[in-house]
Design a protein around this motif. Structure first.
Motif, mmCIF file in Angstrom:
data_model
loop_
_atom_site.group_PDB
_atom_site.id
_atom_site.type_symbol
_atom_site.label_atom_id
_atom_site.label_comp_id
_atom_site.label_asym_id
_atom_site.label_seq_id
_atom_site.Cartn_x
_atom_site.Cartn_y
_atom_site.Cartn_z
ATOM 1 N N ALA A 61 29.720 35.488 42.495
ATOM 2 C CA ALA A 61 29.779 36.195 41.271
ATOM 3 C C ALA A 61 30.378 35.285 40.181
ATOM 4 N N THR A 62 29.787 35.542 39.199
ATOM 5 C CA THR A 62 30.239 34.937 38.036
ATOM 6 C C THR A 62 31.541 35.298 37.184
ATOM 7 N N VAL A 63 32.113 36.560 37.745
ATOM 8 C CA VAL A 63 33.406 36.932 37.237
ATOM 9 C C VAL A 63 34.255 37.054 38.581
ATOM 10 N N GLU A 64 35.538 36.348 38.456
ATOM 11 C CA GLU A 64 36.343 36.261 39.461
ATOM 12 C C GLU A 64 37.597 37.219 39.210
ATOM 13 N N VAL A 65 38.285 37.860 39.906
ATOM 14 C CA VAL A 65 39.446 38.769 39.723
ATOM 15 C C VAL A 65 40.279 38.359 41.092
ATOM 16 N N ILE A 66 41.516 37.752 40.767
ATOM 17 C CA ILE A 66 42.705 37.639 41.623
ATOM 18 C C ILE A 66 43.657 38.462 41.158
ATOM 19 N N GLU A 67 44.051 39.146 42.589
ATOM 20 C CA GLU A 67 45.215 40.127 42.350
ATOM 21 C C GLU A 67 46.429 39.485 43.012
ATOM 22 N N TYR A 68 47.673 39.488 42.375
ATOM 23 C CA TYR A 68 48.968 39.186 43.201
ATOM 24 C C TYR A 68 49.702 40.485 43.229
#
Length: 223
Positions: A61-68
């Motif tokens: 995917a072109t959008v990445e979400v990283i949750e901490y």
């Protein structure tokens, strides 16, 4: 409920719980000290094992979400019970984003929970157990007693299909505990994470927010 905040201390990461707890910092990061009291560290083969990123959605995917997030953080539990469910349905399951979950360790119980979730090394198992850990957070953390917390975590893990022998092996894996702790410290220092939950959306840092605000940012990136 207080939001969990990371505080710099002694050149390392010391994490404030807003209450009691078993704090983690670099001074107590040897493998034996990271494990539950009844566990004894297994011999390490030398090199620490690699930590596998836990990813959902379209890997391309072109959008990445990283949750901490931390399993012992009440705001993280609230996020996963609410905003995350809509994000998963509308953006992760539809393949619009790549979602990465990274653990933050405020305390040893949070690390033990992570070691159990990562026990088989399976992504589906990890996220299923993560959901359970957040859903039952107030129950397995209720006692504040490390020995009881470990037993409550083991009970929860058994409902997900793990047996005692597997749990014994996972919770005594000192090399894995050390590797996870080192990985977490590198992550939060590199990405400037100072509270949980925190998010990197295409590299831009954001704090906790409503679903509408989250969706607005994602839709802007996707357009």
């Amino acid at each position: 409920m207080q939001r969990r905040t990371l505080l710099a201390a002694g050149g390392g990461a010391l994490l404030a719980l807003g209450g009691g707890g078993i704090l983690l910092n670099r001074r107590n990061a040897d493998p034996e000290s990271l494990l539950p009291g009844a566990a004894h560290a297994q011999e390490s083969g030398g090199e620490l094992p690699e930590v596998v990123e836990m990813v959902l959605g379209d890997p391309d995917a072109t959008v990445e979400v990283i949750e901490y997030a931390s399993y012992t953080c009440p705001h993280c539990a609230s996020f996963h019970a609410n905003q995350y469910q809509s994000i998963k349905a509308n953006y992760i399951d539809t393949g619009k984003i790549r979602f990465v979950y990274r653990e933050v360790y405020f305390d040893r119980p949070g690390l033990w929970a992570s070691m159990i979730a990562r026990c088989p090394g399976d992504t589906d198992f990890f996220f299923n157990v993560s959901n359970l850990l957040y859903e039952k957070q107030s129950e397995w953390l209720a006692s504040g007693d490390p020995a009881i917390i470990v037993q409550d975590l083991r009970t929860l893990a058994k409902t997900a299909g793990l047996d005692d022998a597997t749990l014994d092996a996972c919770l005594s894996d000192g090399a894995k505990a050390e590797s996870l702790f080192t990985w977490y410290q590198a992550n939060v220092e590199r990405d400037g994470i100072n509270s949980t939950p925190s998010f990197l959306i295409d590299g831009e840092k954001h704090g906790n927010m409503t679903y509408d605000d989250f969706a607005g940012i994602l839709d802007g990136k996707l357009s």
